[in-house]
Design an enzyme around this catalytic site. Structure first.
Site, PDB file in Angstrom:
ATOM      1  N   LYS A   1       0.838  -1.224   0.000  1.00 30.33           N
ATOM      2  CA  LYS A   1       0.000   0.000   0.000  1.00 30.33           C
ATOM      3  C   LYS A   1       0.868   1.268   0.000  1.00 30.33           C
ATOM      4  CE  LYS A   1      -2.280  -0.892   3.848  1.00 30.33           C
ATOM      5  NZ  LYS A   1      -1.636  -2.174   4.229  1.00 30.33           N
TER       6      LYS A   1
ATOM      7  N   ARG B   1      -9.714   1.256   8.146  1.00 27.43           N
ATOM      8  CA  ARG B   1      -9.306  -0.117   8.426  1.00 27.43           C
ATOM      9  C   ARG B   1     -10.399  -0.880   9.161  1.00 27.43           C
ATOM     10  NH1 ARG B   1      -3.320   0.879   8.670  1.00 27.43           N
ATOM     11  NH2 ARG B   1      -2.257  -1.096   8.593  1.00 27.43           N
TER      12      ARG B   1
ATOM     13  N   ARG C   1      11.610  -6.640   5.036  1.00 24.26           N
ATOM     14  CA  ARG C   1      11.205  -5.245   4.821  1.00 24.26           C
ATOM     15  C   ARG C   1      12.048  -4.273   5.646  1.00 24.26           C
ATOM     16  NH1 ARG C   1       5.070  -3.026   4.917  1.00 24.26           N
ATOM     17  NH2 ARG C   1       5.004  -3.570   7.131  1.00 24.26           N
TER      18      ARG C   1
ATOM     19  N   ARG D   1      10.885  -2.408  11.091  1.00 27.34           N
ATOM     20  CA  ARG D   1       9.840  -1.992  12.035  1.00 27.34           C
ATOM     21  C   ARG D   1       9.661  -3.041  13.131  1.00 27.34           C
ATOM     22  NH1 ARG D   1       4.799  -0.354   8.279  1.00 27.34           N
ATOM     23  NH2 ARG D   1       3.734  -1.295  10.070  1.00 27.34           N
TER      24      ARG D   1
ATOM     25  N   ARG E   1      -1.302  -8.722  13.519  1.00 27.32           N
ATOM     26  CA  ARG E   1      -1.786  -7.700  12.573  1.00 27.32           C
ATOM     27  C   ARG E   1      -2.608  -8.331  11.464  1.00 27.32           C
ATOM     28  NH1 ARG E   1       3.567  -5.371  10.676  1.00 27.32           N
ATOM     29  NH2 ARG E   1       2.401  -3.885   9.435  1.00 27.32           N
TER      30      ARG E   1
HETATM   31  P1  AMP Z   1       0.856   0.544   8.791  1.00 26.73           P
HETATM   32  O1  AMP Z   1       2.076   1.386   8.702  1.00 26.73           O
HETATM   33  O2  AMP Z   1      -0.234   1.003   7.849  1.00 26.73           O
HETATM   34  O3  AMP Z   1       1.157  -0.916   8.649  1.00 26.73           O
HETATM   35  O4  AMP Z   1       0.267   0.747  10.265  1.00 26.73           O
HETATM   36  C1  AMP Z   1       1.020   0.389  11.401  1.00 26.73           C
HETATM   37  C2  AMP Z   1       0.127   0.261  12.607  1.00 26.73           C
HETATM   38  O5  AMP Z   1      -0.496   1.528  12.882  1.00 26.73           O
HETATM   39  C3  AMP Z   1      -1.038  -0.719  12.463  1.00 26.73           C
HETATM   40  O6  AMP Z   1      -0.662  -2.056  12.719  1.00 26.73           O
HETATM   41  C4  AMP Z   1      -1.990  -0.175  13.527  1.00 26.73           C
HETATM   42  O7  AMP Z   1      -1.562  -0.517  14.828  1.00 26.73           O
HETATM   43  C5  AMP Z   1      -1.812   1.325  13.380  1.00 26.73           C
HETATM   44  N1  AMP Z   1      -2.771   1.883  12.397  1.00 26.73           N
HETATM   45  C6  AMP Z   1      -2.488   2.496  11.225  1.00 26.73           C
HETATM   46  N2  AMP Z   1      -3.610   2.891  10.595  1.00 26.73           N
HETATM   47  C7  AMP Z   1      -4.642   2.515  11.391  1.00 26.73           C
HETATM   48  C8  AMP Z   1      -6.049   2.604  11.301  1.00 26.73           C
HETATM   49  N3  AMP Z   1      -6.646   3.185  10.229  1.00 26.73           N
HETATM   50  N4  AMP Z   1      -6.799   2.095  12.312  1.00 26.73           N
HETATM   51  C9  AMP Z   1      -6.219   1.523  13.390  1.00 26.73           C
HETATM   52  N5  AMP Z   1      -4.896   1.390  13.546  1.00 26.73           N
HETATM   53  C10 AMP Z   1      -4.098   1.879  12.554  1.00 26.73           C
END
Ligand code: AMP
Length: 221
Positions: A15, A88, A125, A157, A168
Site C-alpha cells: 500500500k 481499516r 522489509r 519496524r 496484525r
Molecule cells: P501501517 O504502517 O499502515 O502498517 O500501520 C502500522 C500500525 O499503525 C497498524 O498495525 C496499527 O496498529 C496502526 N494503524 C495504522 N492505521 C490505522 C487505522 N486506520 N486504524 C487503526 N490502527 C491503525
C-alpha cells in the site's frame, strides 16, 4: 482522473509503495496513518504514547484516535488524496460516510497478496527513518535509503517481527477484510494482484484509475 483514492490490503501488500507512486504521478498528497502514528511516537506526543501501546502489540489503534487524526489532515487536503491504511474498520468507513466532512472515495484499490508472500516480505522489509520509503533486503542490501537525495537510515519496524505480523494479519482479516464487500457493493472496488513486482502492480492500478475516469466521462456526456 479520480482524486480520492483508498488503498486497501493486508500488511506488506505494498500500500505504502503504491500510494507514493500514485501520489507522484497524479500530484496527490498521501496520508499513511501508520507513518503519522510512527512519527507521533518518535516525537513523544501524547497521541504517540497512547498509540504505541497498541502498535507494538500489532493491534489496531482505537477508531476515535485515528478518526481525529484523519479528519484534521483531510481538512487541509480536501482537494484530493491517497489514503494508505485508512479506513481499516467498518466504524472508520462509516465515519467517512457520515458528517465528518471527509469526501467519499472515487475508487478503492484492493491489493490481494497470499499470506505466504506477505510473511516473506515482512521478514526482509526495511523502512527509511527520514522519508518512509519502503525497500527490502533482496533488492537493497545497504544501511541507508536507496532514494536519490535521501541518506536516511533504514530500519526494520518493531511490528514486522513475525509474531506481531500474525496479530496484525488476524486483525486485518477480522476488521478490514469486510470492507472489500462494503466497497464492492458500492461499485467502487478494483481488485489488483499485489503479488506482482511493484511496477506491474502500478501499471494495473493506473489502468483501473483510467477506467474509472473514462466511465465517469461517459456518464457525464
Ligand atoms: P501501517 O504502517 O499502515 O502498517 O500501520 C502500522 C500500525 O499503525 C497498524 O498495525 C496499527 O496498529 C496502526 N494503524 C495504522 N492505521 C490505522 C487505522 N486506520 N486504524 C487503526 N490502527 C491503525
Amino acid at each position: 482522473m479520480p482524486r480520492h483514492i483508498i488503498l486497501l490490503g493486508p500488511p506488506a501488500s505494498g500500500k505504502g509503495t503504491q500510494a507514493k507512486r500514485i501520489a507522484k504521478k497524479f500530484g496527490l498528497p498521501t496520508l499513511g496513518t501508520g507513518n503519522l502514528l510512527r512519527q507521533a511516537i518518535e516525537d513523544g506526543t501524547d497521541l504517540g504514547t497512547e498509540a504505541s501501546h497498541y502498535i507494538n502489540k500489532g493491534l489496531y489503534v482505537p477508531d476515535e484516535l485515528i478518526e481525529a487524526l484523519v479528519a484534521d489532515w483531510t481538512m487541509r487536503h480536501s482537494a484530493g488524496w491517497v489514503f494508505d491504511g485508512f479506513p481499516r474498520t467498518r466504524a472508520q468507513a462509516d465515519f467517512m460516510g457520515g458528517d465528518s466532512g471527509i469526501t467519499e472515495p472515487d475508487i478503492v484499490i484492493g491489493l490481494e497478496v497470499p499470506v505466504g508472500e506477505l510473511e516473506r516480505r515482512i521478514d526482509s522489509r526495511r523502512q527509511c527513518r527520514d522519508c518512509d520509503t519502503v525497500t527490502n533486503t533482496f533488492v537493497h542490501s545497504g544501511p541507508s535509503c536507496p532514494e536519490p537525495q535521501c541518506n536516511g537510515v533504514l530500519y526494520a519496524r518493531n511490528d514486522d517481527a513475525i509474531d506481531s505480523f500474525r496479530v496484525r494479519y488476524q486483525q486485518y482479516q477480522t476488521l478490514t477484510a469486510p470492507l472489500f464487500e462494503l466497497y464492492r457493493n458500492q461499485g467502487k472496488l478494483s481488485l489488483i494482484n499485489g503479488a506482482q513486482d511493484p511496477q506491474s502492480v502500478f501499471n494495473d492500478i493506473e489502468a483501473a484509475l483510467e477506467k474509472i475516469a473514462s466511465d465517469s466521462d461517459r456518464q457525464v456526456s
